[in-house]
Scaffold this motif. Structure first.
Motif, PDB file in Angstrom:
ATOM      1  N   PHE A 150       0.827  -1.204   0.000  1.00  0.00           N
ATOM      2  CA  PHE A 150       0.000   0.000   0.000  1.00  0.00           C
ATOM      3  C   PHE A 150       0.861   1.253   0.000  1.00  0.00           C
ATOM      4  O   PHE A 150       1.952   1.277   0.568  1.00  0.00           O
ATOM      5  CB  PHE A 150      -0.911   0.022   1.229  1.00  0.00           C
ATOM      6  N   LYS A 151       0.339   2.281  -0.615  1.00  0.00           N
ATOM      7  CA  LYS A 151       0.976   3.595  -0.551  1.00  0.00           C
ATOM      8  C   LYS A 151       0.311   4.322   0.609  1.00  0.00           C
ATOM      9  O   LYS A 151      -0.888   4.547   0.614  1.00  0.00           O
ATOM     10  CB  LYS A 151       0.757   4.366  -1.848  1.00  0.00           C
ATOM     11  N   GLY A 152       1.079   4.654   1.599  1.00  0.00           N
ATOM     12  CA  GLY A 152       0.498   5.308   2.774  1.00  0.00           C
ATOM     13  C   GLY A 152      -0.072   4.267   3.724  1.00  0.00           C
ATOM     14  O   GLY A 152       0.557   3.254   4.017  1.00  0.00           O
ATOM     15  N   GLU A 153      -1.294   4.497   4.199  1.00  0.00           N
ATOM     16  CA  GLU A 153      -1.939   3.590   5.153  1.00  0.00           C
ATOM     17  C   GLU A 153      -2.340   2.280   4.482  1.00  0.00           C
ATOM     18  O   GLU A 153      -2.653   2.250   3.297  1.00  0.00           O
ATOM     19  CB  GLU A 153      -3.192   4.242   5.742  1.00  0.00           C
ATOM     20  N   ASP A 154      -2.370   1.207   5.279  1.00  0.00           N
ATOM     21  CA  ASP A 154      -2.851  -0.086   4.774  1.00  0.00           C
ATOM     22  C   ASP A 154      -4.373  -0.046   4.766  1.00  0.00           C
ATOM     23  O   ASP A 154      -5.025  -0.388   5.747  1.00  0.00           O
ATOM     24  CB  ASP A 154      -2.374  -1.230   5.664  1.00  0.00           C
ATOM     25  N   ASP A 155      -4.931   0.389   3.651  1.00  0.00           N
ATOM     26  CA  ASP A 155      -6.383   0.522   3.522  1.00  0.00           C
ATOM     27  C   ASP A 155      -6.880  -0.415   2.426  1.00  0.00           C
ATOM     28  O   ASP A 155      -6.768  -0.098   1.241  1.00  0.00           O
ATOM     29  CB  ASP A 155      -6.750   1.972   3.185  1.00  0.00           C
TER      30      ASP A 155
END
Length: 189
Positions: free
Chosen positions: A46-51
């Protein structure tokens, strides 16, 4: 210990970049041997948070193995354009529906009175005229004929039940076609 180190090192050295989505998430795959079978492992970084909600459906299908090949950028652009087209159609249809309801609301407001009820004629026709023993006023010849035919049917049913009672009980269904009644034969208990 060396097997564990080899697997750990393999995580970083043998990963193949497959693609990236619009949100910047990156997708990888690796082929490894497990219990003598070659397995392909797929994952996302993921880019940034694991969403997980930021992953497009096409990539979810690829990650789960429902797709053999990863979605291409052309395919993703085409699907995105289609989704936008559907959103515009939904908005247009909602607007037309609201306009139609507004027009109907104005016409309904001008007509005051009882609302139309359900059609009971077809409902009432499902029931027989009257059962035996009820007093029926004489109205027409056709109704007399209908009642006479019904009384003949009930007499025939009584005769049939007498014949069925007279027959000896059997473990096999027997009889002629005239004594057949669907659902009456029961297997011996």
């Amino acid at each position: 210990m060396s097997r564990l180190w080899a697997r750990f090192a393999g995580l970083f050295s043998s990963k193949n970049f497959v693609g990236a989505d619009k949100a910047g998430n990156r997708y990888f795959k690796r082929t490894e041997e497990l219990d003598g079978i070659m397995k392909e492992k797929r994952w996302v970084t993921f880019k940034g948070e694991d969403d997980p909600t930021s992953i497009p459906v096409e990539w979810i299908c690829w990650l789960n193995g429902q797709r053999k090949s990863a979605p291409t950028s052309e395919e993703m652009a085409e699907l995105e354009a289609r989704r936008e087209f559907v959103k515009l159609n939904v908005a247009r249809l909602r607007k037309e529906e609201e306009e139609r309801k507004a027009k109907e609301g104005k016409s309904k407001a001008t007509s005051i009175g009882k609302a139309d009820g359900p059609d009971l004629k077809s409902f009432v026709q499902q029931f027989p005229d009257a059962s035996e023993g009820d007093i029926i006023p004489e109205t027409s010849d056709t109704q007399k004929e209908v009642r006479h035919a019904r009384s003949k049917e009930t007499e025939a049913e009584k005769n049939m039940s007498c014949r069925l009672k007279q027959q000896p009980e059997s473990s096999e269904p027997t009889g002629s076609g005239e004594s057949f009644r669907p659902g009456t034969w029961q297997p011996p208990t």
